[in-house]
Design a protein around this motif. Structure first.
Motif, short mmCIF file in Angstrom:
data_model
loop_
_atom_site.label_atom_id
_atom_site.label_comp_id
_atom_site.label_asym_id
_atom_site.label_seq_id
_atom_site.Cartn_x
_atom_site.Cartn_y
_atom_site.Cartn_z
N GLY A 144 0.78 -1.22 0.00
CA GLY A 144 0.00 0.00 0.00
C GLY A 144 0.82 1.27 0.00
O GLY A 144 0.25 2.36 0.12
N ASP A 145 2.14 1.17 -0.13
CA ASP A 145 2.98 2.37 -0.22
C ASP A 145 2.92 2.94 -1.63
O ASP A 145 2.66 2.23 -2.60
N PHE A 146 3.18 4.24 -1.77
CA PHE A 146 2.95 4.94 -3.03
C PHE A 146 4.20 5.00 -3.89
O PHE A 146 5.30 5.27 -3.40
N LEU A 147 4.02 4.79 -5.21
CA LEU A 147 5.09 5.02 -6.17
C LEU A 147 5.15 6.51 -6.46
O LEU A 147 4.13 7.13 -6.77
N LEU A 148 6.35 7.11 -6.38
CA LEU A 148 6.52 8.54 -6.56
C LEU A 148 7.14 8.85 -7.92
O LEU A 148 7.92 8.05 -8.47
#
Length: 280
Positions: A144-148
């Motif tokens: 659930g971590d975001f790709l930047l």
């Protein structure tokens, strides 16, 4: 405790740490983008013991006088190895494999209510609704971590998209239901010039330490580069760079060394028992 027991017990404790590292490598043989670690040893302090005070008895001796009594060995470094893993074709639009060994995806994790930048080689991504932009999707990791993107911002995807495509320039585009093509943002990578400074924080993520406290400028350690076609391959994943046969060989060798040191402790204990049992 005599010197032989000290040396053997200290070394056995350090060998246990190496066994832990090998076990972690083996456990992550099939983990996407995992990079193995390798331990190296160095000697601890030793003291010079002059066991022959009469030099007349040392005439013709070829070896140095005295004995070196050591304190065992310790782990000098647990090095991160960034050799390229095998590329696995998946055909999935949200699977991206990095083809440069010292490059990482930028990942945004939420810690204490704030977004913190992390690094990862795991290119298996998914779509989830952006909590800050209802009605838009965002690209996330399995946790659930975001790709930047290049601006350290999340990459938003319209709900009505049909397909995603990565251009040669590293720009992610979405083809919508009406056939129009919309640019979603530039995929960017971080090149780590000194990978041994990276901190493993779990979940296949790496953290960046306080570079100023270590005496480094950010430009000496990190370099921002575009994720163009030469660095990212869409529809593929990078496998772990763990060589299972090599790790098993290291495991057996380390177990033998551990067994040797524990046997040395037992022998020293037996000799101490014999001495204590001597009666006048």
């Amino acid at each position: 405790m005599n010197t032989s027991m000290i040396s053997a017990s200290v070394t056995a404790g350090q060998l246990q740490r190496k066994l832990d590292t090998i076990s972690q490598n083996i456990a992550n043989t099939n983990t996407t983008g995992y990079k193995r670690r390798e331990t190296t040893f160095s000697d601890l302090l030793f003291q010079q013991v002059n066991n022959q005070s009469n030099p007349n008895f040392e005439a013709g001796r070829l070896t140095p006088n005295g004995l070196r009594v050591g304190s065992g060995a310790r782990i000098a470094q647990t090095a991160l190895r960034l050799e390229q893993g095998s590329l696995i074709q998946t055909g999935r639009e949200l699977d991206f494999a990095i083809t440069e060994k010292d490059h990482f995806f930028r990942i945004g994790t939420i810690e204490n209510g704030e977004q913190v930048e992390r690094l990862s080689r795991d290119g298996a991504f998914y779509l989830s609704e952006d909590p800050d932009n209802p009605g838009l999707l965002t690209i996330v990791t399995s946790n659930g971590d975001f790709l930047l993107n290049g601006g350290f911002e999340r990459i938003n995807v319209p709900m009505n998209f049909e397909s995603l495509q990565l251009t040669e320039q590293g720009i992610l585009t979405a083809t919508l239901n009406d056939g129009t093509v919309e640019e979603l943002g530039q995929l960017a990578l971080t090149r780590v010039l000194k990978p041994q400074l990276l901190e493993s924080i779990g979940d296949n993520l790496y953290g960046i330490p306080n570079l100023a406290a270590l005496g480094f400028a950010e430009g000496d350690v990190l370099e921002e580069v575009p994720g163009n076609e030469g660095r990212i391959m869409q529809g593929s994943l990078e496998g772990s760079n763990v060589d299972l046969s090599r790790e098993m060989n290291e495991l057996l060798s380390t177990q033998r060394h551990y067994q040797f040191n524990t046997r040395a402790i037992s022998m020293a204990d037996e000799m101490a028992g014999l001495i204590n049992g001597i009666r006048r």
